[in-house]
Design a protein around this motif. Structure first.
Motif, PDB file in Angstrom:
ATOM      1  N   PRO A  11       0.950  -1.137  -0.182  1.00 36.43           N
ATOM      2  CA  PRO A  11       0.244  -0.114   0.075  1.00 36.43           C
ATOM      3  C   PRO A  11       0.748   1.145  -0.294  1.00 36.43           C
ATOM      4  CG  PRO A  11      -0.733  -1.630   1.611  1.00 36.43           C
ATOM      5  CD  PRO A  11       0.420  -2.081   1.031  1.00 36.43           C
ATOM      6  N   PHE A  12       1.928   1.174   0.627  1.00 31.04           N
ATOM      7  CA  PHE A  12       2.692   2.517   0.805  1.00 31.04           C
ATOM      8  C   PHE A  12       3.508   2.749  -0.821  1.00 31.04           C
ATOM      9  CE2 PHE A  12       2.837   2.735   5.406  1.00 31.04           C
ATOM     10  CZ  PHE A  12       2.973   3.933   5.437  1.00 31.04           C
ATOM     11  N   SER A  13       3.751   1.603  -1.427  1.00 30.06           N
ATOM     12  CA  SER A  13       4.414   1.727  -2.644  1.00 30.06           C
ATOM     13  C   SER A  13       3.327   2.389  -3.637  1.00 30.06           C
ATOM     14  CB  SER A  13       4.859   0.453  -3.048  1.00 30.06           C
ATOM     15  OG  SER A  13       6.101   0.052  -2.203  1.00 30.06           O
ATOM     16  N   LEU A  14       2.085   1.840  -3.300  1.00 28.06           N
ATOM     17  CA  LEU A  14       0.952   2.436  -4.198  1.00 28.06           C
ATOM     18  C   LEU A  14       0.823   3.906  -4.278  1.00 28.06           C
ATOM     19  CD1 LEU A  14      -1.742   1.521  -5.786  1.00 28.06           C
ATOM     20  CD2 LEU A  14      -2.866   1.553  -3.736  1.00 28.06           C
ATOM     21  N   VAL A  15       1.030   4.302  -3.029  1.00 19.81           N
ATOM     22  CA  VAL A  15       0.704   5.790  -2.826  1.00 19.81           C
ATOM     23  C   VAL A  15       2.121   6.493  -3.127  1.00 19.81           C
ATOM     24  CG1 VAL A  15       0.334   7.652  -1.108  1.00 19.81           C
ATOM     25  CG2 VAL A  15      -0.846   5.274  -1.002  1.00 19.81           C
ATOM     26  N   LEU A  16       3.347   6.246  -2.548  1.00 19.62           N
ATOM     27  CA  LEU A  16       4.451   6.858  -2.728  1.00 19.62           C
ATOM     28  C   LEU A  16       5.067   6.941  -4.180  1.00 19.62           C
ATOM     29  CD1 LEU A  16       6.262   6.298   0.529  1.00 19.62           C
ATOM     30  CD2 LEU A  16       4.987   8.261  -0.107  1.00 19.62           C
ATOM     31  N   ALA A  17       4.861   6.056  -4.948  1.00 20.89           N
ATOM     32  CA  ALA A  17       5.487   5.944  -6.381  1.00 20.89           C
ATOM     33  C   ALA A  17       4.943   6.973  -7.159  1.00 20.89           C
ATOM     34  CB  ALA A  17       5.331   4.415  -6.603  1.00 20.89           C
ATOM     35  N   PRO A  18       3.553   6.853  -7.310  1.00 16.87           N
ATOM     36  CA  PRO A  18       2.776   8.146  -7.950  1.00 16.87           C
ATOM     37  C   PRO A  18       3.462   9.410  -7.527  1.00 16.87           C
ATOM     38  CG  PRO A  18       1.231   6.872  -6.972  1.00 16.87           C
ATOM     39  CD  PRO A  18       2.330   6.092  -6.798  1.00 16.87           C
ATOM     40  N   ALA A  19       3.632   9.665  -6.381  1.00 22.45           N
ATOM     41  CA  ALA A  19       4.065  10.705  -5.734  1.00 22.45           C
ATOM     42  C   ALA A  19       5.276  11.177  -6.348  1.00 22.45           C
ATOM     43  CB  ALA A  19       4.184  10.630  -4.315  1.00 22.45           C
ATOM     44  N   LEU A  20       6.269  10.347  -6.441  1.00 23.45           N
ATOM     45  CA  LEU A  20       7.940  10.359  -7.116  1.00 23.45           C
ATOM     46  C   LEU A  20       7.817  10.746  -8.477  1.00 23.45           C
ATOM     47  CD1 LEU A  20      10.745  10.242  -6.888  1.00 23.45           C
ATOM     48  CD2 LEU A  20      10.798   7.819  -7.393  1.00 23.45           C
ATOM     49  N   LEU A  21       6.489   9.956  -9.114  1.00 25.42           N
ATOM     50  CA  LEU A  21       6.591  10.085 -10.462  1.00 25.42           C
ATOM     51  C   LEU A  21       6.052  11.733 -10.867  1.00 25.42           C
ATOM     52  CD1 LEU A  21       6.839   9.312 -13.519  1.00 25.42           C
ATOM     53  CD2 LEU A  21       4.752   8.334 -13.295  1.00 25.42           C
ATOM     54  N   LEU A  22       4.845  12.109 -10.201  1.00 20.47           N
ATOM     55  CA  LEU A  22       4.211  13.322 -10.269  1.00 20.47           C
ATOM     56  C   LEU A  22       5.260  14.491  -9.980  1.00 20.47           C
ATOM     57  CD1 LEU A  22       0.672  12.818  -9.208  1.00 20.47           C
ATOM     58  CD2 LEU A  22       1.303  13.230 -11.557  1.00 20.47           C
ATOM     59  N   GLY A  23       6.085  14.343  -8.814  1.00 22.70           N
ATOM     60  CA  GLY A  23       7.006  15.348  -8.654  1.00 22.70           C
ATOM     61  C   GLY A  23       8.207  15.475  -9.543  1.00 22.70           C
ATOM     62  N   ALA A  24       8.520  14.528 -10.101  1.00 22.91           N
ATOM     63  CA  ALA A  24       9.585  14.404 -11.084  1.00 22.91           C
ATOM     64  C   ALA A  24       8.907  14.952 -12.272  1.00 22.91           C
ATOM     65  CB  ALA A  24      10.142  13.045 -11.460  1.00 22.91           C
ATOM     66  N   ASP A  25       7.761  14.868 -12.683  1.00 21.55           N
ATOM     67  CA  ASP A  25       7.071  15.450 -13.965  1.00 21.55           C
ATOM     68  C   ASP A  25       7.038  17.050 -13.414  1.00 21.55           C
ATOM     69  OD1 ASP A  25       6.068  15.466 -16.562  1.00 21.55           O
ATOM     70  OD2 ASP A  25       3.966  15.970 -15.332  1.00 21.55           O
ATOM     71  N   ILE A  26       6.556  17.347 -12.474  1.00 20.39           N
ATOM     72  CA  ILE A  26       6.474  18.735 -12.085  1.00 20.39           C
ATOM     73  C   ILE A  26       7.752  19.583 -12.244  1.00 20.39           C
ATOM     74  CG2 ILE A  26       5.866  20.382 -10.363  1.00 20.39           C
ATOM     75  CD1 ILE A  26       3.842  18.229  -9.143  1.00 20.39           C
ATOM     76  N   ILE A  27       8.792  18.957 -11.716  1.00 25.19           N
ATOM     77  CA  ILE A  27      10.310  19.514 -11.821  1.00 25.19           C
ATOM     78  C   ILE A  27      10.425  19.878 -13.286  1.00 25.19           C
ATOM     79  CG2 ILE A  27      12.515  19.308 -11.068  1.00 25.19           C
ATOM     80  CD1 ILE A  27      11.922  17.647  -8.659  1.00 25.19           C
ATOM     81  N   GLY A  28      10.416  18.768 -14.049  1.00 25.50           N
ATOM     82  CA  GLY A  28      10.790  18.637 -15.205  1.00 25.50           C
ATOM     83  C   GLY A  28       9.947  19.708 -16.225  1.00 25.50           C
ATOM     84  N   ARG A  29       8.905  20.194 -15.631  1.00 24.96           N
ATOM     85  CA  ARG A  29       8.066  21.377 -16.612  1.00 24.96           C
ATOM     86  C   ARG A  29       8.662  22.754 -16.327  1.00 24.96           C
ATOM     87  NH1 ARG A  29       1.827  20.039 -14.807  1.00 24.96           N
ATOM     88  NH2 ARG A  29       1.880  17.747 -14.701  1.00 24.96           N
ATOM     89  N   VAL A  30       9.390  22.880 -15.165  1.00 23.27           N
ATOM     90  CA  VAL A  30       9.720  24.291 -14.834  1.00 23.27           C
ATOM     91  C   VAL A  30      11.310  24.390 -14.938  1.00 23.27           C
ATOM     92  CG1 VAL A  30       7.641  24.470 -13.476  1.00 23.27           C
ATOM     93  CG2 VAL A  30       9.597  23.720 -12.392  1.00 23.27           C
ATOM     94  N   VAL A  31      11.924  23.230 -15.036  1.00 19.32           N
ATOM     95  CA  VAL A  31      13.517  23.336 -14.918  1.00 19.32           C
ATOM     96  C   VAL A  31      13.978  24.078 -16.071  1.00 19.32           C
ATOM     97  CG1 VAL A  31      13.900  21.193 -15.707  1.00 19.32           C
ATOM     98  CG2 VAL A  31      15.598  22.446 -14.062  1.00 19.32           C
TER      99      VAL A  31
END
Length: 366
Positions: free
Chosen positions: A314-334
């Motif tokens: 369950p933790f992986s179910l929640v934290l993995a998309p958090a990592l992917l979204l966080g990386a995607d957000i950084i990639g949009r503005v960097v």
């Protein structure tokens, strides 16, 4: 008369004493409850809050930045004439894909490490990425596929076929699919499939140009026509893997002890592997071969939950998309006004985190 002890009794005694031996580094199942269960529940709630905030940020952040108030209005009271509202709705499929692909990669990575009993297991170890990549290249070169929707089906079929071949090859012999045989079969098949793929790419510049966009891995440029076809596969795979927590706890004790506990090891690995194939194949088909998410997150999760897969999944179910979204957000503005694909950002963000986790010595063993 001296009392004899049967193998199942020994196995149950080892499982019951797992909390005492978990500190040795052998990830044995532990019982959640009391203060430990309360602490893990609190961490899980915090993880859900972080994921919700990142999902909201994914709708607001980009080349055209918006306030959270505008995002809320666009979701609740959409005005077709508003440009800001149109931007929010255009970002919804991208955010949903980030949630789905991240959750699939996190679950699959955690389960794959449990099935293979290999702390470095990720979609590459079962040839998933290589199978999907070769299938996409074949679809472009032989069948002239040009749309993302077409890539999805070829990628999924290739990923699933590669994973099945790896498992069948590793199952040959008396010991069936052992962790070492799975790793060797996956590495050998990946090398062979990538070689075939490179032969096609070298002979066709047009195929190489079309393939590069998918190969980088990312969630930008996708719409509902790309997201919706993968939902049934993702749902079935997630259910199978989430229900395999006890199975993975038994496999973590070793095959002999798992058999002593009454598990049919081959069948247990096969069922869990089916869920992994559905998740990895779907995520790779939808977003391309995104690395490090399925590798880093389970290791990070174990530092919070311990070795119990009933919490790790369950933790992986929640934290993995958090990592992917966080990386995607950084990639949009960097690199405004351009973007860095999420597949590149996950490697840039995930690699240092993974090295730090390994140096701390947590989550390095199974």
């Amino acid at each position: 008369m001296q009392r004899t002890t049967t193998a199942p009794a020994i196995a149950r005694e080892l499982a019951d004493n797992a909390p005492k031996t978990a500190k040795t580094g052998n990830y044995l199942p532990v019982r959640g409850g009391g203060k430990a269960g309360t602490r893990q529940a609190a961490w899980f709630l915090a993880a859900v809050v972080v994921l919700a905030l990142l999902a909201a940020a994914s709708l607001a952040v980009g080349a055209r930045g918006l306030s959270l108030g505008t995002v809320w209005q666009a979701l609740m009271q959409f005005e077709p004439s508003s440009g800001d509202h149109a931007v929010v709705h255009a970002r919804i499929p991208r955010t949903v894909l980030g949630l789905l692909a991240g959750a699939a990669l996190g679950l699959a990575g955690a389960a794959m490490q449990g099935v293979a009993r290999n702390p470095l297991a990720d979609p590459g170890i079962m040839g998933v990425n290589a199978g999907a990549a070769l299938a996409v290249v074949t679809g472009i070169y032989v069948f002239g596929v040009t749309s993302l929707t077409g890539y999805i089906w070829f990628a999924f079929i290739g990923a699933a076929a590669a994973a099945v071949v790896v498992y069948l090859v590793a199952s040959l012999g008396r010991e069936r699919a052992t962790p070492v045989k799975l790793a060797l079969a996956g590495a050998a098949l990946s090398a062979g499939l990538y070689s075939l793929m490179n032969v096609i790419l070298v002979s066709s510049q047009d195929t190489l140009d079309r393939f590069r966009f998918w190969q980088v891995g990312g969630i930008a440029g996708r719409d509902w026509s790309v997201v919706l076809p993968g939902l049934p596969f993702l749902a079935v795979g997630a259910v199978i893997v989430l229900l395999s927590g006890r199975i993975l706890n038994g496999l973590a004790l070793g095959d002999d002890i798992a058999r002593g506990l009454g598990q049919r090891v081959g069948l247990a690995r096969g069922i869990t592997a089916l869920g992994i194939v559905l998740l990895c194949g779907s995520a790779t088909a939808l977003a391309g071969p995104i690395g490090f998410v399925g590798l880093v997150i389970p290791h990070a999760v174990r530092s919070l939950t311990g070795p119990d897969y009933r919490w790790i999944l369950p933790f992986s179910l929640v934290l993995a998309p958090a990592l992917l979204l966080g990386a995607d957000i950084i990639g949009r503005v960097v690199l405004l006004p351009g973007e860095v694909p999420a597949g590149i950002m996950t490697a840039l963000v995930g690699a240092p985190v993974f090295v730090w986790l390994i140096r701390r010595g947590k989550g390095a063993g199974l």
